[in-house]
Enzyme design. Sequence first.
Site, PDB file in Angstrom:
ATOM      1  N   HIS A 181       0.813  -1.223   0.000  1.00 48.19           N
ATOM      2  CA  HIS A 181       0.000   0.000   0.000  1.00 48.19           C
ATOM      3  C   HIS A 181       0.845   1.271   0.000  1.00 48.19           C
ATOM      4  CE1 HIS A 181      -4.046  -1.789   0.545  1.00 48.19           C
ATOM      5  NE2 HIS A 181      -3.326  -2.810   0.951  1.00 48.19           N
ATOM      6  N   ASP A 389       3.534   9.351  -1.205  1.00 50.20           N
ATOM      7  CA  ASP A 389       2.360   8.601  -0.764  1.00 50.20           C
ATOM      8  C   ASP A 389       2.110   7.465  -1.755  1.00 50.20           C
ATOM      9  OD1 ASP A 389       0.157   8.126   0.889  1.00 50.20           O
ATOM     10  OD2 ASP A 389      -0.440  10.228   0.908  1.00 50.20           O
TER      11      ASP A 389
HETATM   12  C1  GDG Z   1      -1.940   3.852   3.219  1.00 48.77           C
HETATM   13  C2  GDG Z   1      -0.998   4.554   2.228  1.00 48.77           C
HETATM   14  C3  GDG Z   1      -2.803   4.481   0.495  1.00 48.77           C
HETATM   15  C4  GDG Z   1      -8.290  10.543   7.870  1.00 48.77           C
HETATM   16  N1  GDG Z   1      -8.699  11.312   8.888  1.00 48.77           N
HETATM   17  C5  GDG Z   1      -9.872  10.797   9.279  1.00 48.77           C
HETATM   18  C6  GDG Z   1     -10.188   9.692   8.490  1.00 48.77           C
HETATM   19  N2  GDG Z   1      -9.184   9.566   7.627  1.00 48.77           N
HETATM   20  C7  GDG Z   1      -9.193   8.561   6.552  1.00 48.77           C
HETATM   21  C8  GDG Z   1      -9.298   9.247   5.212  1.00 48.77           C
HETATM   22  C9  GDG Z   1      -8.785   8.154   4.284  1.00 48.77           C
HETATM   23  C10 GDG Z   1      -7.769   7.433   5.172  1.00 48.77           C
HETATM   24  O1  GDG Z   1      -7.998   7.821   6.512  1.00 48.77           O
HETATM   25  C11 GDG Z   1      -6.352   7.813   4.841  1.00 48.77           C
HETATM   26  O2  GDG Z   1      -6.009   7.240   3.645  1.00 48.77           O
HETATM   27  P1  GDG Z   1      -4.675   7.647   2.874  1.00 48.77           P
HETATM   28  O3  GDG Z   1      -4.713   6.976   1.567  1.00 48.77           O
HETATM   29  O4  GDG Z   1      -4.578   9.105   2.806  1.00 48.77           O
HETATM   30  O5  GDG Z   1      -3.463   7.218   3.784  1.00 48.77           O
HETATM   31  P2  GDG Z   1      -2.773   6.105   4.736  1.00 48.77           P
HETATM   32  O6  GDG Z   1      -3.490   5.937   6.015  1.00 48.77           O
HETATM   33  O7  GDG Z   1      -1.383   6.588   4.855  1.00 48.77           O
HETATM   34  O8  GDG Z   1      -2.827   4.707   3.942  1.00 48.77           O
HETATM   35  C12 GDG Z   1      -1.777   5.367   1.209  1.00 48.77           C
HETATM   36  C13 GDG Z   1      -3.646   3.696   1.506  1.00 48.77           C
HETATM   37  O9  GDG Z   1      -2.811   2.990   2.428  1.00 48.77           O
HETATM   38  C14 GDG Z   1      -4.539   2.677   0.803  1.00 48.77           C
HETATM   39  O10 GDG Z   1      -3.795   1.810   0.009  1.00 48.77           O
HETATM   40  O11 GDG Z   1      -3.660   5.305  -0.282  1.00 48.77           O
HETATM   41  O12 GDG Z   1      -0.897   5.923   0.244  1.00 48.77           O
HETATM   42  O13 GDG Z   1      -0.075   5.384   2.930  1.00 48.77           O
HETATM   43  O14 GDG Z   1      -9.795   7.249   3.935  1.00 48.77           O
HETATM   44  O15 GDG Z   1     -10.615   9.629   4.992  1.00 48.77           O
HETATM   45  N3  GDG Z   1     -11.306   8.952   8.617  1.00 48.77           N
HETATM   46  C15 GDG Z   1     -12.177   9.323   9.591  1.00 48.77           C
HETATM   47  N4  GDG Z   1     -11.944  10.395  10.406  1.00 48.77           N
HETATM   48  C16 GDG Z   1     -10.813  11.157  10.280  1.00 48.77           C
HETATM   49  O16 GDG Z   1     -10.650  12.138  10.995  1.00 48.77           O
HETATM   50  N5  GDG Z   1     -13.302   8.612   9.759  1.00 48.77           N
END
Ligand code: GDG
Length: 493
Positions: A181, A389
């Site tokens: 990921h 990312d």
């Molecule tokens: C890894 C990879 C890849 C954030 N704040 C809140 C909240 N979130 C949710 C967002 C989003 C998720 O968390 C974050 O997703 P990301 O993709 O930005 O990042 P990572 O956690 O680093 O995930 C990344 C992912 O895996 C999937 O393969 O895209 O590159 O690093 O969904 O909305 N959710 C809630 N409250 C918050 O305050 N409910």
Amino acid sequence: MGQLPADVLAGRHHQLRRAAKSSLDVGKMSRLVVISNRVSAGGGAQGGLAVALSAALRANGGIWFGWSGEVTEQFTGHINFQRTDGVATATVDLEEQDVEEYYNGYANRTLWPLFHYRIDLAEYERSFAGGYERANQRFAETVLPLIESEDVVWVQDYHMIPLGRELRKRGIANRIGFFLHIPWPPRRLLATLPEAAALVETLFDYDVIGFHTQEWLDSFLDFVKAELDAEIVGENLIRWQGRTIRLLACPIGIDARAFEDMARSQKARRAYEKVRSSLVGRSLIVGVDRLDYSKGLEERFLGYERFLEENPEVRKSVVLMQIAPPSRGAVESYQRIRSSLEGLAGRINGAHAGLDWVPIRYVNQGYPRDVLAGVYRAARIGLVTPLRDGMNLVAKEYVAAQDPEDPGVLILSRFAGAASQMPQALLVNPYSAEEMSDAIRRALAMSIHERKERWKATVQDVVERDVMWWLETFRDALEQKESAPEEIITIKA
Ligand code: GDG
């Protein structure tokens, strides 16, 4: 839209073929065993990944296995079975030393920074590597009796790179896939990891290795060619000790339709109204990120500060809201980023705020997904500027949440995997405060016509390549046995 990689195009054909069927009409498929560090089966309150994997597990049967998040005095291998919303889960507790060395150590202090190009933060400790190996052996040993002969096994992410090898050592001959990921780092950075080649070689025990983008896949191939004794036998095909391994570029998506609906829900509407009324006519710029140094939050604040300084005439007409729930608080680099961001937000606010306006609202807590959807919709600009990312789902969520009649503008880091799918976003170099400042100015001045055009092009892909598309594309590759390389060459000729 840019040229799509061959794997993605192939996946799109699968999607078209399947369009006539329900996306979950996959009756003939094997049972799925998903293995990931944490297990989060459940319904729509969870992120897209949990929704998609849960749907597949419900449709075909199977089980989701991982760490419970709990610590026990001594590792026993006792499995806690549960059923959550029709999804069977199995979790195991780890002992303190495992959590320190495997999770806080090798996963989050060694691999995470290294794979995000931060060798300055990566810590190389033999005890971490040892704990990582031990925890993966323990996971393998524990999950072993749960795997049936016809199951396909799907291992998720950097916490579990050697798990496939541990399963093979214990006699598992099933199809096993691995999906990363996070980014795959350039070869010369990866070479700073002691025993890097040995770790990467363990991946050859998988049948399919998935990455979000062709760029990460290419970096992997680069390492394999230079450092390992494996043959490249076709496009994205590797041959090693009689085994054929397929590499796949397969970008993860979100549960796009559900997220669009969520953005129109009552709770989202309430959050939208609340935020809008607090802005008293100002434009909102929103950032939503786990508090993590890879997300470029300091650089984002500095870019915004630059915008405030360079645009005195419009600066009081905007507000930046940064939602940043803390994560991995046990790791020192995360404590440091937290306090340095607090200092930076305080300094910028102190220097620029007036009696009736504060430029940055920095919120250190999480919100329910439907509230987030409302906040995204209320924002004229989505500011998504990670330094590196794997994909970045916030960019996709921001786009899906927009009002088609009045969409906002996505400003996106060119170093997020998502950038390869979103050429119509305003792409920026997150290290450049000037580029960020220019992009904010441009987004604020953008005509409704241009905003709509850019949004339409972007949302189409977000909806087409959603999380079910990702799951099915990977799964198709995993279920499909490879032809012998000779046959592949003959077909090509
Ligand atoms: C890894 C990879 C890849 C954030 N704040 C809140 C909240 N979130 C949710 C967002 C989003 C998720 O968390 C974050 O997703 P990301 O993709 O930005 O990042 P990572 O956690 O680093 O995930 C990344 C992912 O895996 C999937 O393969 O895209 O590159 O690093 O969904 O909305 N959710 C809630 N409250 C918050 O305050 N409910």
